[in-house]
Design an enzyme around this catalytic site. Structure first.
Site, PDB file in Angstrom:
ATOM      1  N   HIS A   1      -7.674   3.656  10.104  1.00 28.01           N
ATOM      2  CA  HIS A   1      -7.646   5.088   9.807  1.00 28.01           C
ATOM      3  C   HIS A   1      -8.883   5.513   9.010  1.00 28.01           C
ATOM      4  O   HIS A   1      -9.515   4.709   8.321  1.00 28.01           O
ATOM      5  CB  HIS A   1      -6.380   5.438   9.022  1.00 28.01           C
TER       6      HIS A   1
ATOM      7  N   GLU B   1       0.513  -0.576   7.103  1.00 27.99           N
ATOM      8  CA  GLU B   1      -0.261  -1.327   6.120  1.00 27.99           C
ATOM      9  C   GLU B   1       0.646  -2.325   5.407  1.00 27.99           C
ATOM     10  O   GLU B   1       1.881  -2.176   5.419  1.00 27.99           O
ATOM     11  CB  GLU B   1      -0.876  -0.345   5.115  1.00 27.99           C
TER      12      GLU B   1
END
Length: 212
Positions: free
Chosen positions: A10, A88
């Site tokens: 990202h 994550e």
């Protein structure tokens, strides 16, 4: 048959900017992060890349990056599959803490071990090994079969979930993975052989200005 797999971390998030441990917390992208995602999409489009399916995590920073990349490529609305397996790593008790404050509290060496070792988790959180234990089965069972069928696949995810994938794709060891940094908004373009190993890898030069 083309077996294309593109990995993209990202773009910069608000917590990246503030140097906070993020993990499963869900901040938005910064303006720079939005620009990074759009730039990645422009670069992929300039290479003639098109996707058949995209995968992303359950967190907004990855989802928005995925959407921005596809929008720049003229592929808004492409089938996009979200799954927490690509989230994550969970930083546990470190989540929301400033990294410098964490070093002051626990010491440089301990924080470095939590961040970079393969199998030492922070308190209440996941190690990279723990993260890989959910990322890799999802990759093998869900993502890889689509790549091997000839579909062109985008995976927009996070630094550590992608480190787990790169470790396998690049044949890295639990020691060499410790030094690997995956930059925000920089696509890693893999083409795979029929035996699922890597035929080629291309990385966007982060110094390239796609507007010039």
């Amino acid at each position: 048959m083309e077996r294309l797999l593109v990995l993209a971390r990202h773009g910069q998030s608000e917590w990246n900017l503030k140097k906070l441990f993020t993990g499963w917390r869900d901040p938005e992208l910064t303006e720079l992060g939005i620009d990074e995602a759009r730039r990645a999409g422009r670069w992929l489009k300039s290479q003639g890349t098109q996707f058949d399916v995209a995968f992303t995590s359950n967190l907004r920073r990855a989802q928005n990056t995925c959407a921005l990349i596809l929008e720049e490529m003229g592929q808004a609305g492409l089938e996009t599959i979200r799954n927490e397996a690509l989230n994550e790593r969970d930083y546990g008790d470190l989540s929301g803490l400033n990294k410098d404050d964490a070093r002051e509290r626990w010491g440089d060496a301990q924080v470095h071990e939590w961040r970079r070792s393969y199998d030492v988790p922070p308190p209440g959180g996941e190690s990279l090994k723990d993260t890989a234990a959910r990322v890799l089965p999802y990759y093998i069972q869900t993502i890889l079969p689509r790549v091997m069928s000839g579909e062109r696949v985008l995976v927009a995810a996070h630094g550590n979930s992608l480190r787990a994938l790169v470790m396998v794709l690049d044949g890295m060891t639990t020691k060499t993975i410790a030094s690997l940094e995956i930059a925000t908004g920089i696509p890693l373009v893999y083409r795979l052989k029929a035996d699922t190993t890597v035929e080629s890898k291309t990385v966007l030069d982060k110094d390239i200005d796609q507007d010039n």
